[in-house]
Design an enzyme around this catalytic site. Structure first.
Site, PDB file in Angstrom:
ATOM      1  N   TYR A  14      -2.157  -0.551  10.574  1.00 38.13           N
ATOM      2  CA  TYR A  14      -2.139  -0.928   9.153  1.00 38.13           C
ATOM      3  C   TYR A  14      -0.828  -0.509   8.498  1.00 38.13           C
ATOM      4  O   TYR A  14      -0.188  -1.309   7.798  1.00 38.13           O
ATOM      5  CB  TYR A  14      -3.320  -0.259   8.456  1.00 38.13           C
ATOM      6  CG  TYR A  14      -3.463  -0.594   6.989  1.00 38.13           C
ATOM      7  CD1 TYR A  14      -3.923  -1.849   6.595  1.00 38.13           C
ATOM      8  CD2 TYR A  14      -3.177   0.343   6.008  1.00 38.13           C
ATOM      9  CE1 TYR A  14      -4.079  -2.155   5.243  1.00 38.13           C
ATOM     10  CE2 TYR A  14      -3.327   0.046   4.660  1.00 38.13           C
ATOM     11  CZ  TYR A  14      -3.787  -1.199   4.292  1.00 38.13           C
ATOM     12  OH  TYR A  14      -3.939  -1.495   2.950  1.00 38.13           O
TER      13      TYR A  14
ATOM     14  N   SER B  24       0.865  -1.180   0.000  1.00 39.76           N
ATOM     15  CA  SER B  24       0.000   0.000   0.000  1.00 39.76           C
ATOM     16  C   SER B  24       0.897   1.225   0.000  1.00 39.76           C
ATOM     17  O   SER B  24       2.064   1.145   0.398  1.00 39.76           O
ATOM     18  CB  SER B  24      -0.886   0.012   1.251  1.00 39.76           C
ATOM     19  OG  SER B  24      -1.563   1.248   1.396  1.00 39.76           O
TER      20      SER B  24
END
Length: 280
Positions: A149, A136
């Site tokens: 995350y 990501s």
């Protein structure tokens, strides 16, 4: 097709994994699609003679080993691994419980390690293979409400960047896919997105406001996951996939801005950093 490869895709029952499996099948490849429920993979991707749907909890090393054996028994090899399965424990650091933080790392970080560890002996025997891991832009740029995350994705980035040195002598490449905001199911509440367990008054107002923002974004992200899936297949079929693929205009812009900020910090710190150099 003579150049058909065997793809092993995790998280193939929803979101990006479904698109990746479908794109690989459409390109003439054979696909092992895994998720916690094989039935859900078949429902999501559809029946196909070149699809093997398997149940797999990526946090279970023995389950990963068993899935790889089944894949090789069916198709004879594994040429492309796509570590796609993941989730999102959202929240400010102090609001995320220790158990939630560990669970985030178990799925997003240790899960891909488990699957890759199971697949690599096959690829080494073949002296060929490709390992794609969906990280990501949060693995390169930290942001508010994403401490767990981002930590899991930063860990993936470091692992993938160093794994290439281990595997290159065996003809195995590694590629980190770094998407921006795509219309996947990552922000689906209760399944991919888990809100923080702990309530701390100092964070209450910001937590409530941020959760509403995340909810409003779900399904409205700018990136088309089907196009990203096609791009991943194209990168694989090229035979020379890059070390990194920053995916989406928002991701490219964000990374460029972040790199410029880092360069500015380096310039500002240059003289002090130089003075710390060891002198024998």
């Amino acid at each position: 097709m003579s150049d058909s490869k065997v793809w092993f895709v995790t998280g193939a029952a929803r979101g990006m994994g479904v698109d990746i499996a479908a794109a690989a099948l459409a390109a003439g490849h054979r696909v092992v699609g895994t998720a916690r429920s094989a039935e859900r993979v078949r429902d999501a991707v559809g029946d196909h003679e070149n699809l093997l749907a398997l149940s797999l909890d990526i946090t279970d090393q023995s389950a990963a080993d068993t899935a790889v054996v089944a894949a090789v028994d069916r198709f004879g090899s594994i040429d492309v691994l796509v570590n796609n399965a993941g989730n999102f424990y959202a929240g400010f650091f102090e609001n995320i419980s220790a158990n939630q933080f560990r669970a985030q790392m178990e799925t997003n970080f240790f899960g891909p390690l488990n699957v890759t560890r199971a697949v690599l002996p096959t690829m080494r025997t073949q002296r060929s293979g490709q390992v794609f891991t969906i990280t990501s832009t949060a693995g390169m740029i930290g942001g508010e409400f994403t401490s767990a995350y981002a930590a899991s994705k930063f860990a993936l980035e470091g692992w993938m960047e160093t794994l290439r040195f281990d595997l290159a002598p065996f003809g195995i490449s590694t590629t980190a896919i770094e998407p921006g905001f795509f219309r996947t199911e990552l922000l689906t509440e209760g399944s991919s997105t888990i809100w923080p367990e702990l309530d701390i008054e100092d964070y209450a107002e910001r937590t409530a406001a941020t959760i509403e923002i995340w909810k409003s974004m779900n399904g409205k992200q700018g990136g088309d996951p089907a196009k990203l899936a096609d791009a991943i297949v194209t990168l694989s079929d090229s035979g020379e996939p890059p070390l990194r693929f920053v995916a989406g205009a928002d991701a490219v812009g964000g990374v460029e801005q972040h790199l410029a900020e880092i360069q500015g910090q380096l310039d500002a710190n240059r003289s002090l950093s130089s003075s710390l150099a060891y002198e024998g």
